[in-house]
Enzyme design. Sequence first.
Site, PDB file in Angstrom:
ATOM      1  N   GLU A  32      89.419  17.579 -15.899  1.00 43.23           N
ATOM      2  CA  GLU A  32      89.132  18.986 -15.617  1.00 43.23           C
ATOM      3  C   GLU A  32      88.474  19.579 -16.840  1.00 43.23           C
ATOM      4  OE1 GLU A  32      92.409  21.530 -14.461  1.00 43.23           O
ATOM      5  OE2 GLU A  32      91.031  23.229 -14.167  1.00 43.23           O
ATOM      6  N   ASN A  39      85.994  24.630 -13.038  1.00 42.12           N
ATOM      7  CA  ASN A  39      86.569  25.825 -12.400  1.00 42.12           C
ATOM      8  C   ASN A  39      85.466  26.824 -12.040  1.00 42.12           C
ATOM      9  OD1 ASN A  39      89.648  25.521 -12.675  1.00 42.12           O
ATOM     10  ND2 ASN A  39      88.866  24.938 -14.694  1.00 42.12           N
ATOM     11  N   GLU A  76      86.883  23.505  -8.726  1.00 38.53           N
ATOM     12  CA  GLU A  76      88.211  24.024  -8.439  1.00 38.53           C
ATOM     13  C   GLU A  76      88.103  25.512  -8.153  1.00 38.53           C
ATOM     14  OE1 GLU A  76      91.146  22.984 -11.349  1.00 38.53           O
ATOM     15  OE2 GLU A  76      90.719  20.832 -11.192  1.00 38.53           O
ATOM     16  N   GLU A  93      99.923  20.007 -11.209  1.00 39.22           N
ATOM     17  CA  GLU A  93      99.463  20.544 -12.491  1.00 39.22           C
ATOM     18  C   GLU A  93     100.636  20.768 -13.428  1.00 39.22           C
ATOM     19  OE1 GLU A  93      95.925  23.480 -12.391  1.00 39.22           O
ATOM     20  OE2 GLU A  93      97.397  24.220 -10.962  1.00 39.22           O
TER      21      GLU A  93
HETATM   22  P1  C2E Z   1      93.553  26.152 -14.463  1.00 36.16           P
HETATM   23  O1  C2E Z   1      92.252  25.823 -13.863  1.00 36.16           O
HETATM   24  O2  C2E Z   1      94.718  26.151 -13.586  1.00 36.16           O
HETATM   25  O3  C2E Z   1      93.747  25.166 -15.643  1.00 36.16           O
HETATM   26  C1  C2E Z   1      94.944  24.646 -16.005  1.00 36.16           C
HETATM   27  C2  C2E Z   1      95.499  25.383 -17.140  1.00 36.16           C
HETATM   28  O4  C2E Z   1      96.808  24.878 -17.427  1.00 36.16           O
HETATM   29  C3  C2E Z   1      94.721  25.150 -18.435  1.00 36.16           C
HETATM   30  O5  C2E Z   1      94.837  26.301 -19.211  1.00 36.16           O
HETATM   31  C4  C2E Z   1      95.482  24.043 -19.077  1.00 36.16           C
HETATM   32  O6  C2E Z   1      95.326  23.968 -20.496  1.00 36.16           O
HETATM   33  C5  C2E Z   1      96.875  24.420 -18.724  1.00 36.16           C
HETATM   34  N1  C2E Z   1      97.759  23.248 -18.734  1.00 36.16           N
HETATM   35  C6  C2E Z   1      97.492  21.988 -18.335  1.00 36.16           C
HETATM   36  N2  C2E Z   1      98.584  21.205 -18.465  1.00 36.16           N
HETATM   37  C7  C2E Z   1      99.581  21.986 -18.919  1.00 36.16           C
HETATM   38  C8  C2E Z   1     100.922  21.761 -19.235  1.00 36.16           C
HETATM   39  O7  C2E Z   1     101.478  20.667 -19.133  1.00 36.16           O
HETATM   40  N3  C2E Z   1     101.658  22.819 -19.699  1.00 36.16           N
HETATM   41  C9  C2E Z   1     101.081  24.034 -19.860  1.00 36.16           C
HETATM   42  N4  C2E Z   1     101.817  25.015 -20.320  1.00 36.16           N
HETATM   43  N5  C2E Z   1      99.800  24.299 -19.560  1.00 36.16           N
HETATM   44  C10 C2E Z   1      99.059  23.264 -19.090  1.00 36.16           C
HETATM   45  P2  C2E Z   1      93.596  26.912 -19.917  1.00 36.16           P
HETATM   46  O8  C2E Z   1      92.708  25.847 -20.420  1.00 36.16           O
HETATM   47  O9  C2E Z   1      94.136  27.888 -20.874  1.00 36.16           O
HETATM   48  O10 C2E Z   1      92.884  27.601 -18.744  1.00 36.16           O
HETATM   49  C11 C2E Z   1      93.483  28.643 -18.105  1.00 36.16           C
HETATM   50  C12 C2E Z   1      92.704  29.015 -16.888  1.00 36.16           C
HETATM   51  O11 C2E Z   1      91.446  29.537 -17.251  1.00 36.16           O
HETATM   52  C13 C2E Z   1      92.415  27.873 -15.964  1.00 36.16           C
HETATM   53  O12 C2E Z   1      93.484  27.556 -15.162  1.00 36.16           O
HETATM   54  C14 C2E Z   1      91.253  28.373 -15.193  1.00 36.16           C
HETATM   55  O13 C2E Z   1      91.702  29.158 -14.163  1.00 36.16           O
HETATM   56  C15 C2E Z   1      90.556  29.252 -16.220  1.00 36.16           C
HETATM   57  N6  C2E Z   1      89.407  28.526 -16.752  1.00 36.16           N
HETATM   58  C16 C2E Z   1      89.349  27.627 -17.740  1.00 36.16           C
HETATM   59  N7  C2E Z   1      88.087  27.188 -17.901  1.00 36.16           N
HETATM   60  C17 C2E Z   1      87.339  27.819 -16.972  1.00 36.16           C
HETATM   61  C18 C2E Z   1      85.937  27.775 -16.605  1.00 36.16           C
HETATM   62  O14 C2E Z   1      85.117  27.018 -17.158  1.00 36.16           O
HETATM   63  N8  C2E Z   1      85.555  28.581 -15.598  1.00 36.16           N
HETATM   64  C19 C2E Z   1      86.431  29.390 -14.967  1.00 36.16           C
HETATM   65  N9  C2E Z   1      85.984  30.130 -14.003  1.00 36.16           N
HETATM   66  N10 C2E Z   1      87.725  29.425 -15.255  1.00 36.16           N
HETATM   67  C20 C2E Z   1      88.171  28.660 -16.241  1.00 36.16           C
HETATM   68 MG    MG Z   2      91.639  24.468 -12.706  1.00 36.08          MG
HETATM   69 MG    MG Z   3      95.488  25.474 -12.105  1.00 34.91          MG
END
Ligand code: C2E
Ligand code: MG
Ligand code: MG
Length: 766
Positions: free
Chosen positions: A546, A605, A637, A724
Amino acid sequence: MNYIAPGIPADENERLAELAALNVLDTTAEEDFDSLARLAAFICGTPISLVSLVDAKRQWFKARVGLDAAETPRDISFCTHAIADPDQLFIVTDASKDKRFRENPLVTGDPNIRFYAGMPLKTGEGSAVGTLCVIDRVPRDLSVMQREALVTLSNAVVAQLNLRRRLSRHEQYYAMLARVSARIARTTDIEGLCSEACHAGVELGGLRMAWIGRLDIPSGNVQPVAWATSKGRLAESMVCSIAIDPFERALASEAIASRHPRVCNDLATVSHASPGGVWHQHGLLASAILPLAVDDVLWGTMSLYAGRKNFFDPFYLDRANELAADISFGIDRLQKTRDIHYLSFYDTVTGLPNQAGFEDKFGTLAPQIHCGCLLVVGMEQLDHVAAAYGAGAIDSVLKQVAQRLQAHAPHRAIAALVRRRLFALFVPDEDPANFSRFATQHLAAALSAPYSIDDVQVGCAIHLGASFFPDDGKTIGALLTAAERAVQSARSLQQTFRFYNKKIDETTTVQLRLEGELRKAISRREFVNYYQPKIDLATGRIVGAEALMRWLHPERGLVSPAEFIPVLESSGLILEAGRQALGRAIIDYCTWRDAGLGTPRIAVNVTALQLRDQNFITDIQHELAAGKCDPVALSIELTESSLMTAEQQVRGVLQALREIGILVAIDDFGTGYSSLSYLVTLPIDELKIDRAFIMRMTTEPAYMGLVNTIISLAHNLNLKVVAEGIENNEQANLLRLLRCDQAQGYLYSKPVPADDFAAMLARNII
Ligand code: C2E
Ligand code: MG
Ligand code: MG
């Protein structure tokens, strides 16, 4: 039937109009007429005497002595023969011997007329409307004295009819005046008043047509405002053609110049002057034009037309003048009311509502809205403008500000000049962040652009302050006070725009500042993709990745998406940032592929806004083609909420993605309110169970049951299931038991930079 039917007089139309004007047909018997008929029968020694009125198809008896019938058909009536010569007594001494009458049913049958003597009743100038006649059942004649008496009595009948007409005219004209006066009391618009006056003139004033026109003083033209006709609808084009007729214009100019009515009682005599013959076409035989003056200033004219020559006698003109005076009074009153209303609710220089007008409009709007933002514009340096260019220059600047404010005002917004130099704008149902963007990015730029004073361009600094309805106040007064304070603080802090409310101000300021930084970050390409692996729970191998966006801030270092994704979304910057993220994923995929790393699909995403972007699909195709990359490189996603909106359009985009070969996953499943049964009607391939479920499933049996159900339902629907946020082995083991397909979480790896992920792929030992 062998009798000779009477001829129709040449001026039959006028004769019938005259008869109608008497208003006597089908009225009840009146002693004044009955006594004259009795006298005629007595003096002439006849059993029958009649006051007969010859209508279009019948003769009708206003008074009758010795006869039961109230009327007879016109074509058998003796009286119609009598009126052929309106000035002569008509005598038939023995009808049974007269070839015109011997076969007449009135002769052969009841009342068996033999003798008839009728004197025509000439009420107007031309033909006669009927007769006073005496009838006998035996042949005979009248003595000279009897003949003279019959003529004298007929004159008395005519006098009686004329009196009647005058009385009925009085009644009608006063009713007409009363109707117009009543309208003046309750009307709110000049057109309505004029229209009522024209209709009253036609319906009660015996006119065939009436119109009122407004005088354009520079050109001298009179433009029709309202009109009415006795013959149904009247086209505006006809009134306009009459208004420009040379004779009509000449008459109107005379009326305007002399300020007295001008009358033409015989339009036939001027028809040669007007080849179109407009009046003739519409049966208009006399006209009068009355000037309308308001407050001693000429306002327009009222033109009256009758279907009868010599219609406009002194009596009529007196009434018409009264009507004109009433209309003028009404127009005057309306204009003054309108002026007073305008002056109390509008600023005369800019045409914008003043504070009272602003309150009035806000009062109408407020019950229909939930919230809104009130902006106040602080104009600096207006005093300098006045000092340098004169006080008139301020008016010019104020007008330009008003125009710019209106040009930029969103739909349903109210712009106002609440005090001499204080502009305000209320924008309903607007959230503060959007409003800040609008104020700083659009309005501030528009209002601080130079103003023209004569040929000079003058700059004028502005400060903007806003308050939020209903939090900062529920009335315009309270909202203005708050917004003015905000202007003051913007001024003292040398900022362009501030919100009064501290909390709103802080969040919007932070957001706006962040927005500016993000815009720069996009152009400087400060965003990078981190990658987190997706693990096949059965084999433990990396089967996906991802892409997660990070901001490499020049000072703050790595910034997490939670901080900036919402701002990118609300500002629309996500379109460009998302495009860049997709582009980077494709480039990284190609790099790993070219390095022979057995690269898995990269999930990117995507937000609802991106899905609604018309170029979304073509942009992806373009990026793929540029990297010579197969669509197998990508999946996207989407959150549940983005699938709930714009359903039809979203379906189309998802379908197109599937056709290209790009997989679609539903992210954070379980956090929204959609049902699986709804989601499976969409072309999707994968379900990602939200971290919140995974976290609680090992401690709360209910959550484990839920996850179990989601997995089996998804499998039944042929969807792959990804869990996830797996942080420990217990979660991983449980999910494996529940036959979850893939897992993603810190247990395997946190999101890492592209190079680290490449190394991970190379090892593929997880
Ligand atoms: P998401 O798509 O649901 O991504 C998963 C989030 O959960 C990611 O946070 C990831 O670092 C975090 N995560 C994964 N495994 C674990 C775990 O075991 N424990 C915990 N506590 N967290 C975990 P991240 O990277 O901070 O991203 C947060 C959200 O931001 C993402 O949720 C997604 O909705 C958004 N996002 C990130 N990158 C993009 C992007 O390029 N475009 C868009 N539109 N949204 C993005
Ligand atoms: Mg995602
Ligand atoms: Mg997610």
